[in-house]
Enzyme design. Sequence first.
Site, PDB file in Angstrom:
ATOM      1  N   LYS A  13       0.851  -1.199   0.000  1.00  0.00           N
ATOM      2  CA  LYS A  13       0.000   0.000   0.000  1.00  0.00           C
ATOM      3  C   LYS A  13       0.879   1.239   0.000  1.00  0.00           C
ATOM      4  O   LYS A  13       2.066   1.192   0.375  1.00  0.00           O
ATOM      5  CB  LYS A  13      -0.922   0.034   1.229  1.00  0.00           C
ATOM      6  CG  LYS A  13      -0.231  -0.011   2.617  1.00  0.00           C
ATOM      7  CD  LYS A  13       0.253   1.296   3.190  1.00  0.00           C
ATOM      8  CE  LYS A  13       0.863   1.138   4.600  1.00  0.00           C
ATOM      9  NZ  LYS A  13       1.596   2.301   5.082  1.00  0.00           N
ATOM     10  N   PRO A  96       9.977  -4.830   0.950  1.00  0.00           N
ATOM     11  CA  PRO A  96      10.941  -4.531   2.004  1.00  0.00           C
ATOM     12  C   PRO A  96      10.244  -4.390   3.360  1.00  0.00           C
ATOM     13  O   PRO A  96       9.114  -3.906   3.413  1.00  0.00           O
ATOM     14  CB  PRO A  96      11.530  -3.185   1.567  1.00  0.00           C
ATOM     15  CG  PRO A  96      10.491  -2.568   0.692  1.00  0.00           C
ATOM     16  CD  PRO A  96       9.793  -3.706   0.009  1.00  0.00           C
ATOM     17  N   GLY A  99       9.317  -0.583   5.448  1.00  0.00           N
ATOM     18  CA  GLY A  99       9.364   0.350   4.319  1.00  0.00           C
ATOM     19  C   GLY A  99       8.171   1.286   4.248  1.00  0.00           C
ATOM     20  O   GLY A  99       8.104   2.145   3.373  1.00  0.00           O
ATOM     21  N   GLY A 100       7.177   1.090   5.138  1.00  0.00           N
ATOM     22  CA  GLY A 100       5.984   1.932   5.084  1.00  0.00           C
ATOM     23  C   GLY A 100       5.029   1.535   3.971  1.00  0.00           C
ATOM     24  O   GLY A 100       4.074   2.256   3.675  1.00  0.00           O
ATOM     25  N   ILE A 101       5.280   0.370   3.368  1.00  0.00           N
ATOM     26  CA  ILE A 101       4.358  -0.080   2.319  1.00  0.00           C
ATOM     27  C   ILE A 101       3.526  -1.288   2.796  1.00  0.00           C
ATOM     28  O   ILE A 101       2.851  -1.931   2.002  1.00  0.00           O
ATOM     29  CB  ILE A 101       5.064  -0.359   0.969  1.00  0.00           C
ATOM     30  CG1 ILE A 101       6.226  -1.327   1.112  1.00  0.00           C
ATOM     31  CG2 ILE A 101       5.552   0.950   0.365  1.00  0.00           C
ATOM     32  CD1 ILE A 101       6.877  -1.678  -0.233  1.00  0.00           C
ATOM     33  N   GLY A 102       3.585  -1.528   4.116  1.00  0.00           N
ATOM     34  CA  GLY A 102       2.597  -2.399   4.742  1.00  0.00           C
ATOM     35  C   GLY A 102       2.739  -3.888   4.503  1.00  0.00           C
ATOM     36  O   GLY A 102       1.761  -4.625   4.636  1.00  0.00           O
ATOM     37  N   GLY A 103       3.945  -4.354   4.189  1.00  0.00           N
ATOM     38  CA  GLY A 103       4.117  -5.767   3.852  1.00  0.00           C
ATOM     39  C   GLY A 103       3.623  -6.718   4.935  1.00  0.00           C
ATOM     40  O   GLY A 103       2.899  -7.684   4.638  1.00  0.00           O
ATOM     41  N   GLY A 104       3.980  -6.460   6.170  1.00  0.00           N
ATOM     42  CA  GLY A 104       3.595  -7.359   7.269  1.00  0.00           C
ATOM     43  C   GLY A 104       2.081  -7.384   7.442  1.00  0.00           C
ATOM     44  O   GLY A 104       1.468  -8.446   7.588  1.00  0.00           O
ATOM     45  N   SER A 106      -0.142  -6.621   5.195  1.00  0.00           N
ATOM     46  CA  SER A 106      -0.731  -7.245   4.013  1.00  0.00           C
ATOM     47  C   SER A 106      -0.631  -8.764   4.099  1.00  0.00           C
ATOM     48  O   SER A 106      -1.598  -9.484   3.812  1.00  0.00           O
ATOM     49  CB  SER A 106      -0.011  -6.731   2.760  1.00  0.00           C
ATOM     50  OG  SER A 106      -0.498  -7.366   1.611  1.00  0.00           O
ATOM     51  N   ASP A 138      -2.877  -1.296  10.282  1.00  0.00           N
ATOM     52  CA  ASP A 138      -3.017  -1.308   8.828  1.00  0.00           C
ATOM     53  C   ASP A 138      -3.685  -2.570   8.279  1.00  0.00           C
ATOM     54  O   ASP A 138      -3.953  -2.647   7.082  1.00  0.00           O
ATOM     55  CB  ASP A 138      -1.628  -1.221   8.166  1.00  0.00           C
ATOM     56  CG  ASP A 138      -1.142   0.205   8.042  1.00  0.00           C
ATOM     57  OD1 ASP A 138      -1.925   1.129   8.303  1.00  0.00           O
ATOM     58  OD2 ASP A 138       0.025   0.377   7.658  1.00  0.00           O
TER      59      ASP A 138
HETATM   60  C1  LIG Z   1       2.011   4.545   9.976  1.00  0.00           C
HETATM   61  C2  LIG Z   1       1.201   3.575   9.197  1.00  0.00           C
HETATM   62  C3  LIG Z   1       0.309   4.306   8.187  1.00  0.00           C
HETATM   63  O1  LIG Z   1      -0.355   3.458   7.336  1.00  0.00           O
HETATM   64  O2  LIG Z   1       1.920   2.634   8.432  1.00  0.00           O
HETATM   65  P1  LIG Z   1       3.431   2.041   8.347  1.00  0.00           P
HETATM   66  O3  LIG Z   1       4.404   3.132   8.180  1.00  0.00           O
HETATM   67  O4  LIG Z   1       3.692   1.254   9.605  1.00  0.00           O
HETATM   68  O5  LIG Z   1       3.399   1.137   7.145  1.00  0.00           O
HETATM   69  C4  LIG Z   1       0.263   2.780  10.150  1.00  0.00           C
HETATM   70  O6  LIG Z   1      -0.651   3.605  10.817  1.00  0.00           O
HETATM   71  C5  LIG Z   1       0.958   1.901  11.133  1.00  0.00           C
HETATM   72  O7  LIG Z   1       0.258   0.708  11.138  1.00  0.00           O
HETATM   73  P2  LIG Z   1       0.958  -0.657  11.642  1.00  0.00           P
HETATM   74  O8  LIG Z   1       2.308  -0.815  11.024  1.00  0.00           O
HETATM   75  O9  LIG Z   1      -0.052  -1.743  11.434  1.00  0.00           O
HETATM   76  O10 LIG Z   1       1.182  -0.266  13.136  1.00  0.00           O
HETATM   77  P3  LIG Z   1       1.001  -1.104  14.480  1.00  0.00           P
HETATM   78  O11 LIG Z   1       1.759  -2.382  14.358  1.00  0.00           O
HETATM   79  O12 LIG Z   1      -0.450  -1.161  14.854  1.00  0.00           O
HETATM   80  O13 LIG Z   1       1.739  -0.123  15.501  1.00  0.00           O
HETATM   81  C6  LIG Z   1       3.135   0.005  15.625  1.00  0.00           C
HETATM   82  C7  LIG Z   1       3.421   1.106  16.613  1.00  0.00           C
HETATM   83  O14 LIG Z   1       3.158   2.385  16.003  1.00  0.00           O
HETATM   84  C8  LIG Z   1       2.486   3.270  16.874  1.00  0.00           C
HETATM   85  N1  LIG Z   1       1.220   3.700  16.268  1.00  0.00           N
HETATM   86  C9  LIG Z   1       0.691   2.996  15.224  1.00  0.00           C
HETATM   87  C10 LIG Z   1      -0.473   3.430  14.609  1.00  0.00           C
HETATM   88  C11 LIG Z   1      -1.099   4.587  15.111  1.00  0.00           C
HETATM   89  N2  LIG Z   1      -2.227   5.058  14.576  1.00  0.00           N
HETATM   90  N3  LIG Z   1      -0.557   5.273  16.158  1.00  0.00           N
HETATM   91  C12 LIG Z   1       0.595   4.843  16.724  1.00  0.00           C
HETATM   92  O15 LIG Z   1       1.078   5.473  17.658  1.00  0.00           O
HETATM   93  C13 LIG Z   1       2.327   2.542  18.186  1.00  0.00           C
HETATM   94  O16 LIG Z   1       3.411   2.927  18.996  1.00  0.00           O
HETATM   95  C14 LIG Z   1       2.501   1.079  17.837  1.00  0.00           C
HETATM   96  O17 LIG Z   1       3.113   0.387  18.878  1.00  0.00           O
HETATM   97  N1  LIG Z   2       5.171 -11.185   7.560  1.00  0.00           N
HETATM   98  C1  LIG Z   2       5.881 -10.093   7.864  1.00  0.00           C
HETATM   99  N2  LIG Z   2       6.356  -9.308   6.893  1.00  0.00           N
HETATM  100  C2  LIG Z   2       7.056  -8.193   7.195  1.00  0.00           C
HETATM  101  N3  LIG Z   2       7.344  -7.789   8.432  1.00  0.00           N
HETATM  102  C3  LIG Z   2       6.901  -8.526   9.454  1.00  0.00           C
HETATM  103  C4  LIG Z   2       6.152  -9.702   9.207  1.00  0.00           C
HETATM  104  N4  LIG Z   2       5.845 -10.219  10.396  1.00  0.00           N
HETATM  105  C5  LIG Z   2       6.376  -9.411  11.327  1.00  0.00           C
HETATM  106  N5  LIG Z   2       7.014  -8.385  10.779  1.00  0.00           N
HETATM  107  C6  LIG Z   2       7.678  -7.277  11.512  1.00  0.00           C
HETATM  108  O1  LIG Z   2       6.935  -6.072  11.252  1.00  0.00           O
HETATM  109  C7  LIG Z   2       7.822  -4.976  10.954  1.00  0.00           C
HETATM  110  C8  LIG Z   2       7.113  -3.991  10.023  1.00  0.00           C
HETATM  111  O2  LIG Z   2       7.022  -4.584   8.796  1.00  0.00           O
HETATM  112  P1  LIG Z   2       6.250  -4.066   7.510  1.00  0.00           P
HETATM  113  O3  LIG Z   2       4.782  -4.225   7.663  1.00  0.00           O
HETATM  114  O4  LIG Z   2       6.823  -4.750   6.334  1.00  0.00           O
HETATM  115  O5  LIG Z   2       6.643  -2.539   7.431  1.00  0.00           O
HETATM  116  P2  LIG Z   2       5.828  -1.210   7.577  1.00  0.00           P
HETATM  117  O6  LIG Z   2       4.932  -1.333   8.801  1.00  0.00           O
HETATM  118  O7  LIG Z   2       6.881  -0.163   7.707  1.00  0.00           O
HETATM  119  O8  LIG Z   2       5.047  -1.048   6.317  1.00  0.00           O
HETATM  120  C9  LIG Z   2       9.050  -5.646  10.363  1.00  0.00           C
HETATM  121  O9  LIG Z   2      10.213  -4.887  10.565  1.00  0.00           O
HETATM  122  C10 LIG Z   2       9.121  -6.987  11.067  1.00  0.00           C
HETATM  123  O10 LIG Z   2       9.883  -6.907  12.251  1.00  0.00           O
END
Ligand SMILES: C[C@@](CO)(OP(=O)(O)O)[C@H](O)COP(=O)(O)OP(=O)(O)OC[C@H]1O[C@@H](n2ccc(N)nc2=O)[C@H](O)[C@@H]1O
Ligand SMILES: Nc1ncnc2c1ncn2[C@@H]1O[C@H](COP(=O)(O)OP(=O)(O)O)[C@@H](O)[C@H]1O
Length: 291
Positions: A13, A96, A99-104, A106, A138
């Site tokens: 994403k 990756p 990477g902020g593209i939500g792989g885990g 997803s 996410d």
């Molecule tokens: C910032 C976003 C934007 O889409 O994406 P990513 O950069 O991670 O891909 C998301 O809100 C991330 O979602 P996700 O990666 O599922 O986060 P979570 O595992 O729920 O949370 C990881 C940590 O981020 C913080 N967190 C997350 C979401 C949120 N709205 N507020 C927060 O403060 C919390 O400290 C939490 O412990």
């Molecule tokens: N199946 C998975 N794929 C990717 N990361 C995972 C997975 N399971 C656990 N993780 C953990 O979640 C963290 C965030 O991964 P990811 O969702 O890919 O990145 P982001 O939240 O930045 O988009 C990783 O650094 C890893 O430690």
Amino acid sequence: MQNDPLILPSPAKLNLMLHILGRREDGYHELQTLFQFLDYGDEMTFSVREDGEIRLLTEFAGVPHDHNLIVKAARQLQAQSGCTLGIDIHIDKILPMGGGIGGGSSNAATTLLGLNHLWGLGWSEDQLAALGLNLGADVPVFVRGHAAFAEGVGEKLSPEYPEEPWYVVLVPQVSVSTAEIFSHPLLTRNSLPIKVRPVPKGNSRNDCEAVVTELYPDVRKALNLLGKYTEAKLTGTGSCIFGAFPNEADADKVLHLLADTLTGFVAKGSNVSMLHRKLQDLSKETGTRYS
Ligand SMILES: C[C@@](CO)(OP(=O)(O)O)[C@H](O)COP(=O)(O)OP(=O)(O)OC[C@H]1O[C@@H](n2ccc(N)nc2=O)[C@H](O)[C@@H]1O
Ligand SMILES: Nc1ncnc2c1ncn2[C@@H]1O[C@H](COP(=O)(O)OP(=O)(O)O)[C@@H](O)[C@H]1O
């Protein structure tokens, strides 16, 4: 019960904008963000086991088996549904991590939708999204599979229909911890809520960008380099940087020009995730409801 392996995509994403409105008492942040999917992602293969065991057969560097979101998703669904079947899961991982593209997230959503079908559970999308939210903020948008404006911590979703351009996505070789960025004292947390939709032009900033580029010079470098060709932005909490192009050829050309210094990929933006398109195709082929 299906015995053939089920192969499903697990797309990335982008956050086309991301505003932080405030911090809740539990530490999570109230956001407004616009999610769109990419036609680019991992491929997951699921094979049912009769013995109830859940096994992820692919090793992840730095993520122990039991901490993997794929395993957590499968275990939670098994426990909450009372299902006695198990699963073997293999993944071709190209997204990756950090990477902020939500792989885990997803991967977790693809697991929930795949197992719901293979185990014959008949759970609704609402039930799967609610379980998914326990795994990560996410996960629900990947379960729903439609581009969306998200509020709350990312779980209140309204479908949106942004343009579907081609993107260059640059992947700086750093993994950004979402928790680290959200706990940073200098993070902007006071954006005013947007009250009209679609999101008006001029609101496409990402409030995490200043802190992430300060902490990670490689991310700043990618932002500046892509910014020479188009508006470049951070997705989520990074590390990836993206920019839109009207067609694949233009996007390819720019990626090629940057290839000496940076790695990345080109992908089409999509408002219906490729996972859901595949599930719809399977439903048509077999006459079975997959989601
Ligand atoms: C910032 C976003 C934007 O889409 O994406 P990513 O950069 O991670 O891909 C998301 O809100 C991330 O979602 P996700 O990666 O599922 O986060 P979570 O595992 O729920 O949370 C990881 C940590 O981020 C913080 N967190 C997350 C979401 C949120 N709205 N507020 C927060 O403060 C919390 O400290 C939490 O412990
Ligand atoms: N199946 C998975 N794929 C990717 N990361 C995972 C997975 N399971 C656990 N993780 C953990 O979640 C963290 C965030 O991964 P990811 O969702 O890919 O990145 P982001 O939240 O930045 O988009 C990783 O650094 C890893 O430690």
